[in-house]
Structures are given as structure tokens and as C-alpha cells.
Design a protein around this motif. Sequence first.
Motif, PDB file in Angstrom:
ATOM      1  N   PRO A   1      84.161 -65.370  14.623  1.00 41.88           N
ATOM      2  CA  PRO A   1      84.868 -65.076  16.135  1.00 41.88           C
ATOM      3  C   PRO A   1      85.871 -65.884  16.433  1.00 41.88           C
ATOM      4  O   PRO A   1      86.349 -66.058  17.497  1.00 41.88           O
ATOM      5  N   ASP A   2      86.256 -67.136  15.278  1.00 41.44           N
ATOM      6  CA  ASP A   2      87.454 -67.852  15.422  1.00 41.44           C
ATOM      7  C   ASP A   2      88.563 -67.132  16.296  1.00 41.44           C
ATOM      8  O   ASP A   2      89.225 -66.177  15.851  1.00 41.44           O
ATOM      9  N   ARG A   3      88.911 -67.592  17.743  1.00 35.63           N
ATOM     10  CA  ARG A   3      90.023 -66.566  18.424  1.00 35.63           C
ATOM     11  C   ARG A   3      91.439 -66.686  17.638  1.00 35.63           C
ATOM     12  O   ARG A   3      92.034 -65.572  17.740  1.00 35.63           O
ATOM     13  N   MET A   4      91.895 -67.552  17.173  1.00 30.46           N
ATOM     14  CA  MET A   4      92.918 -67.959  16.249  1.00 30.46           C
ATOM     15  C   MET A   4      92.882 -66.710  14.996  1.00 30.46           C
ATOM     16  O   MET A   4      93.858 -66.062  14.735  1.00 30.46           O
ATOM     17  N   LEU A   5      91.902 -66.978  14.319  1.00 32.45           N
ATOM     18  CA  LEU A   5      91.731 -66.116  13.162  1.00 32.45           C
ATOM     19  C   LEU A   5      91.677 -64.612  13.466  1.00 32.45           C
ATOM     20  O   LEU A   5      92.516 -63.562  12.992  1.00 32.45           O
TER      21      LEU A   5
ATOM     22  N   GLY B   1      94.576 -67.676  20.385  1.00 27.17           N
ATOM     23  CA  GLY B   1      95.855 -66.702  20.125  1.00 27.17           C
ATOM     24  C   GLY B   1      96.577 -66.392  21.027  1.00 27.17           C
ATOM     25  O   GLY B   1      97.718 -66.204  20.881  1.00 27.17           O
ATOM     26  N   ALA B   2      96.072 -66.428  22.523  1.00 24.98           N
ATOM     27  CA  ALA B   2      96.672 -66.128  23.658  1.00 24.98           C
ATOM     28  C   ALA B   2      97.727 -67.185  23.686  1.00 24.98           C
ATOM     29  O   ALA B   2      99.197 -66.985  24.353  1.00 24.98           O
ATOM     30  N   LEU B   3      97.920 -68.472  23.145  1.00 27.71           N
ATOM     31  CA  LEU B   3      98.946 -69.438  23.305  1.00 27.71           C
ATOM     32  C   LEU B   3      99.705 -69.655  22.346  1.00 27.71           C
ATOM     33  O   LEU B   3     100.419 -70.407  22.153  1.00 27.71           O
ATOM     34  N   PHE B   4      99.555 -68.879  21.146  1.00 31.32           N
ATOM     35  CA  PHE B   4     100.339 -69.085  19.798  1.00 31.32           C
ATOM     36  C   PHE B   4     101.709 -68.684  19.968  1.00 31.32           C
ATOM     37  O   PHE B   4     102.427 -69.707  19.642  1.00 31.32           O
ATOM     38  N   PRO B   5     102.155 -67.723  20.779  1.00 32.65           N
ATOM     39  CA  PRO B   5     103.749 -67.580  20.918  1.00 32.65           C
ATOM     40  C   PRO B   5     104.238 -68.925  21.721  1.00 32.65           C
ATOM     41  O   PRO B   5     105.287 -69.256  21.347  1.00 32.65           O
ATOM     42  N   SER B   6     103.532 -69.298  22.628  1.00 38.01           N
ATOM     43  CA  SER B   6     103.971 -70.499  23.383  1.00 38.01           C
ATOM     44  C   SER B   6     104.097 -71.547  22.611  1.00 38.01           C
ATOM     45  O   SER B   6     105.115 -72.222  22.771  1.00 38.01           O
ATOM     46  N   PHE B   7     103.016 -71.834  21.773  1.00 41.19           N
ATOM     47  CA  PHE B   7     103.148 -73.102  21.143  1.00 41.19           C
ATOM     48  C   PHE B   7     104.154 -72.956  19.916  1.00 41.19           C
ATOM     49  O   PHE B   7     104.814 -74.025  19.731  1.00 41.19           O
TER      50      PHE B   7
ATOM     51  N   PRO C   1      92.737 -79.667   8.243  1.00 36.25           N
ATOM     52  CA  PRO C   1      91.597 -78.933   8.735  1.00 36.25           C
ATOM     53  C   PRO C   1      91.533 -78.341  10.040  1.00 36.25           C
ATOM     54  O   PRO C   1      90.457 -77.303  10.410  1.00 36.25           O
ATOM     55  N   ILE C   2      92.539 -78.574  10.752  1.00 33.71           N
ATOM     56  CA  ILE C   2      92.468 -77.995  12.345  1.00 33.71           C
ATOM     57  C   ILE C   2      93.863 -77.545  12.644  1.00 33.71           C
ATOM     58  O   ILE C   2      94.911 -77.677  11.925  1.00 33.71           O
ATOM     59  N   PHE C   3      94.007 -77.126  13.922  1.00 33.41           N
ATOM     60  CA  PHE C   3      95.390 -76.832  14.500  1.00 33.41           C
ATOM     61  C   PHE C   3      95.506 -77.182  15.977  1.00 33.41           C
ATOM     62  O   PHE C   3      94.450 -77.834  16.449  1.00 33.41           O
TER      63      PHE C   3
END
Length: 509
Positions: free
Chosen positions: A350-354, A160-166, A153-155
Motif C-alpha cells: 500500500p506504499d502510496r508512492m509505489l 504520489g499526489a506531491l510527486f509532480p510538484s517535488f 533506502p528512502i525518498f
Amino acid sequence: MSHKNHHRDPASNQLLNFAKEHEDKKDSITTNGGNPVGYKDASLTVGYHGPILLQDIWLLDEMSHFTKERNPERVVHARGAGAFGYFEVTHDITKYTAAKPFAHIGKKTPIAIRFSTVAGERGYADTVRDVRGFAIKFYTEDGIWDLVGNNTPIFFIKDGALFPSFIHIMKRNPVTNIRPDYDMFFDMISLRPETTHQTLITFSDRGLPRSFRHMHGYGSHTYGFVNEEGKFNWVKFHFVTNQGIQNMSAEEAQKLAGEDPDYHTRDLYNAIAKGDYPSWNMYIQIMTPEQAAKNPYDPFDLTKVWLHADYPLIPVGRIVLNKNPSNYYAEIEQIAMDVANMIPGIEPSPDRMLQLRLFAYRDTHQYRLGPNYRQLPVNSPEKVSNFSRDGYGTVNSQGGAPNYHPNSFCGPENDERAHDLTPTIPLHGDAKRIDSGDDDNYTQARLLWQRVLKDDERERLVTNLADWLKRTTTKIQNRAIKNFAQVDPELGIKLREVLNADEEFHVEL
């Protein structure tokens, strides 16, 4: 069919079944243009030892297609399996949403589901420790609705600014080309405490599900619901497996990775082929805007759950998978899930990852499959009326309809219902970069460790974490232990004990 073949599973008998169905209607070989091929077993040459002629159009037709058979794989969720079925409404939730799939009890909507691992390449084994993708495509009267989530249910991260690095720390080291790189992974994990909750889940038993059928699914993000009167609520989606949660040990998963790397794919195909159709019950959680404003934690934070005690599960319906793909590449490899595919009655949050995914999925599909990927049959809605035309891979050119708006020639017009169901959301604040990474990263992880996991599950979690941590540098080990100790001192102590007990990988105190 021989007696021996009766003991083989449906996946192993796929070609036998095809032959049985087509034994009385063999087709002639043709080119991709439908032209009959007279002889397939040799190329056209000048004599026995002579060169192949450029006029061997049968050979060139096949070879030119063969060299382009594989499109770029997904940058994440590359390894996957899927099937088709339906969603059926069992409970009325029209007071929350006007979305067509929920219109009335008993309504069925066709769906496709793709399961996947997140980090590995297309050739990776099914049974590696990882989060699993759980993505559903609903074929509705209002077009395609894609609910693209995971089996958690989470990540790990919330911005999203950190998604490529992750994703980079989950992929191969750019120099050694080896995965996993334990230093890369735990370096970032220990530097960003927001990852703690998801890391504990991933290294728990649920990081190795028994099959795709034996795990829950989640929309993960927060979305918006709008009903026919325009009333707005926030919502989360849950899919509870009717097969029950089952997981496998790390030892079994490693063994299967060598013996049967397609274990989960085979299991899903065989279950459906045998008529043992997997199903999940769908639930939602509802949070009013007033509750969201007063909630003690950010309801749009992807690293946190909505506690069931505060926001109980509301039953909605069930999803059933009853049809295997007729061709994996056409229907599963080319399926393109996109969180931006939303229908009236459902809104983003407003979920930043979404917010990042609203852009990223469409962009990657256009790179992988071309600008008209949504015209592929598996991605295509029942009808499209707009002003997009042409481009590589065009299938539906929309005939002679005007390709501009506004127009006086019976072109498509604004949809009043969709307009009425679009909420007005007040926004305020200064535009600036706000790092929310320090927002209470331990309370929910502590609940998981202390109240959800049993004693034996906690022991396996420590063992699994230590198995990766022992391969990192002393500095990273100590920082990670310090971080996990914030969840519960016992977790930090147990990790240090296990690592110190390993003579090959000794932690400096």
C-alpha cells in the motif's frame, strides 16, 4: 596499436578495438533498407551549383532518420548509464517467496542495471549532488521483473499526489530556465517536513558518490513476498556494494563536472572492460503482517527505513555486472524499467508512492518509446502470450493466435500457479484523502544526525546545506532552519552560524 594507445582507458579505445576486430571484414555502406550506397560524400545535384534532387534517396534515407534520432527524454532519471550481468542465489529464501529467481542456491538469472541521476537532463554532468537511480531488470522464466529503486533506502515524499510538484522544484524554473532554483527547492522542502530525512542524506557525503560502483542500492519501497504455501510477508530489498562506499567532496565533484561530465559513465564502462566486474550482495528485510499491524511507524512510508535492529538483513545472493552494452541507445536509453513488472511470488504494497509508480512508469514509456516498447529486445521477455496486438512499432505479432478470450482455438489460458500465488488481502476503511505528512518526521532523521554521521560528516552536511540555503530568501532560510532544528537544536544553530558568517547572504534574526 601504438605504444601511446596502451595508456588510454578502454572507453577511449572503443573505436580502435572495433577497427581491430573488423579490419578484415569491412562492410559496404547501405541504406536503412539494406540497399548498397555507391557514393556517400556528396549529394545528388543538378550541376555544381544546382539544387539537390528529391530523387537522392540515399541522402533522404539518412536525413529522414537523423531528424528522428532522439526520442523524448525521461521526465526523471534522464541521465544514466548501464550494464548487464547476472544475479546468483547464495542463500535459500524459499520459505519467504516462490519467485523463480530465488528457486535454489546457485541459480543464476540474467539482469540489466541502469544507474542514473534523478533531476537533471540527459546532458547534465554525472557528478551533481542528487539521488542516484539503481534499477534492476531480471529476465526470469516468469517474464520480466523490474526492481526500480535508488541509492538511498528512502525518498523525500511519501504520497504520489506531491510527486509532480517535488520533481518540478528539482527541475528548471519555468520562467528563467535556470536550475537549481534555490527558492523553489527549499520553499517546498521547508513546508513539508517529511522531506527532512532524505534531504539530510542528499546533502551528506552520500549525495556525491565516487562512482556507481561505490554506492549501495535499495528497492526502497515495501513489497510483498508469497511462498509456495501461500504464506505472505512484507519485504524490503538491499544491495550492498562489494567495492565499499566511497564519496567525493563538493569541490572535486564541481571540478569533474567541468573536466569530465561523463565521469561515472566512463568509470563503469572501464571497470567492466578491464574485467574488474562490480558486484553487490543482496539482502532482504522481512516483516510479518502481524508485525506490520503493531509497528510504531507506517511500514509502507517511503520516508522511513525499517530499523535493522528490529528487522535484520537476511543474505540472499549477489549481482555481478560483467558486460557493457553493445550500443548505448538500443540497450540503455531504450531500456524501460517498470515497477509494475512483477512475477508470481512478489506483490505490491500500500506504499502510496509505489501505487503511483505502478501507473506512471508504463505511461511514460508508452509516451517515450511507443505502445510496444516491451517488444524492444532489451525489454522483451522470453515469451509473450496474450491478446494485445498491433500498434506503432509492433515486432512480435504472436502469429495466428486468437486475439480474444475466452476462445476455443488453443489460445493462452489462465496460469494456475500465478493464481495460487495471488494473496487475498483484506481491505477496510473510508475512501478519503488523508494527509500523512505530519507522521513523526524527525526521529529517524535524528538517528542519522546523532548516531550515524561522524563529526566531520556533520560539518560537511551543514556546509552543503548552507551553500544552497544562503541563496534563498530570508523567510525561507528561517523556516528551513526552524525545521532542521527539530532534528537536533545543534543542527539549527550550526546552520544559522554558517549563514550569518556569510557577509553576502545575511540571515535576519
